[in-house]
Design an enzyme around this catalytic site. Structure first.
Site, PDB file in Angstrom:
ATOM      1  N   GLU A 213       0.829  -1.211   0.000  1.00  9.01           N
ATOM      2  CA  GLU A 213       0.000   0.000   0.000  1.00  9.01           C
ATOM      3  C   GLU A 213       0.862   1.259   0.000  1.00  9.01           C
ATOM      4  O   GLU A 213       1.562   1.526   0.973  1.00  9.01           O
ATOM      5  CB  GLU A 213      -0.893   0.001   1.238  1.00  9.01           C
ATOM      6  CG  GLU A 213      -1.740   1.249   1.387  1.00  9.01           C
ATOM      7  CD  GLU A 213      -2.483   1.307   2.719  1.00  9.01           C
ATOM      8  OE1 GLU A 213      -3.367   2.168   2.853  1.00  9.01           O
ATOM      9  OE2 GLU A 213      -2.165   0.499   3.616  1.00  9.01           O
TER      10      GLU A 213
ATOM     11  N   GLU B 202     -11.696   3.234   5.866  1.00  4.25           N
ATOM     12  CA  GLU B 202     -10.619   3.557   6.805  1.00  4.25           C
ATOM     13  C   GLU B 202     -10.552   5.071   7.000  1.00  4.25           C
ATOM     14  O   GLU B 202      -9.627   5.737   6.545  1.00  4.25           O
ATOM     15  CB  GLU B 202      -9.277   3.010   6.287  1.00  4.25           C
ATOM     16  CG  GLU B 202      -8.179   3.041   7.340  1.00  4.25           C
ATOM     17  CD  GLU B 202      -6.849   2.563   6.812  1.00  4.25           C
ATOM     18  OE1 GLU B 202      -6.146   1.853   7.541  1.00  4.25           O
ATOM     19  OE2 GLU B 202      -6.490   2.910   5.664  1.00  4.25           O
TER      20      GLU B 202
END
Length: 257
Positions: A143, A240
């Site tokens: 990520e 998130e």
């Protein structure tokens, strides 16, 4: 219709961690994700998810001393043995939890570190982890994260991640594309997701500025959700974000968008 997973590290954080599964289910989430499960027994977490009727779709490999500010160790040459121990631990948890995707945080580049050594270490660690996860049917993800929120984070752009994935050369390594982080770093959200769709295994979201819920900032999530459907993405989207007030009070975006 996108599939949304509540990130239990960020959402319902007024509750103890093990109580957040039920809260997410009551809000209508069918999936959940979180940063780390390692403070609790895997069987206990599994049972909480089963009782709530939610699927655990993602968690991270161990990432060093989080409370001390570490944000991953995968690029650090002196931490290879610790990284490999963490891979084994993450597999043990993932198998109990039924998780089929594990995210690997690259970590922060130490001041003055040799860029070639950092990249070589990261590539070797990813090659190792991808090979270890594959027999268990678990995909490895990396990520890119913006360096405004985490100064010095080693992996911070999509092109860099794709280049590293190419060098690793594993068919078990994928991109976790966080819309918030990439808006801050590079933009071109819709075009990038469409172009790299085959390499993206997981999406995450938050709005910008503030990293709050969709609809609170500059990102056109109504357009993006339609675009994500149109290009054929079928995976989960992890929520998130930091609720502006409480998680439940801020969930209007789910029906509005």
């Amino acid at each position: 219709m996108p599939k949304f997973a509540a990130n239990l590290t960020m959402l319902y954080n007024e509750l103890p961690f093990l109580d957040r599964f039920e809260a997410a289910a009551k809000s209508g989430f069918k999936g959940v994700e979180f940063l780390f499960p390692y403070a609790h027994g895997a069987e206990l977490i599994r049972d909480k998810a089963l009782q709530a009727g939610v699927q655990i779709v993602l968690h991270n490999l161990p990432a060093g001393d989080w409370d001390a500010g570490e944000r991953g160790i995968a690029c650090l040459p002196a931490r290879v043995a610790e990284f490999r121990e963490g891979v084994a631990k993450a597999i043990d948890y993932a198998r109990v939890l039924g998780v089929t995707q594990l995210n690997c945080l690259a970590g922060k580049a130490p001041a003055g570190a040799d860029p070639a050594a950092l990249r070589s270490t990261f590539v070797d660690n990813l090659r190792y982890a991808a090979a270890q996860l594959a027999p268990h049917g678990i995909r490895l993800l990396i990520e890119p994260i913006n360096t405004y929120d985490i100064p010095g984070f080693y992996l911070n752009r999509t092109a860099q991640a794709l280049s590293i994935m190419d060098e690793v050369g594993s068919d078990n390594l994928f991109l976790q594309y966080d819309i918030y982080h990439m808006q801050r770093t590079e933009g071109e959200l819709a075009a990038t997701m469409q172009k790299q769709l085959a390499r993206i295994a997981h999406l995450q979201l938050a709005d910008n500025p503030g990293r709050n819920e969709p609809g609170t900032g500059e990102i056109n999530y109504r357009f993006l959700f339609q675009h994500i459907d149109a290009i054929g993405y079928t995976g989960w989207i992890g929520c998130e974000y930091k609720p502006k007030t409480t998680t439940t009070a801020g969930l209007g975006w789910l029906s509005a968008l």
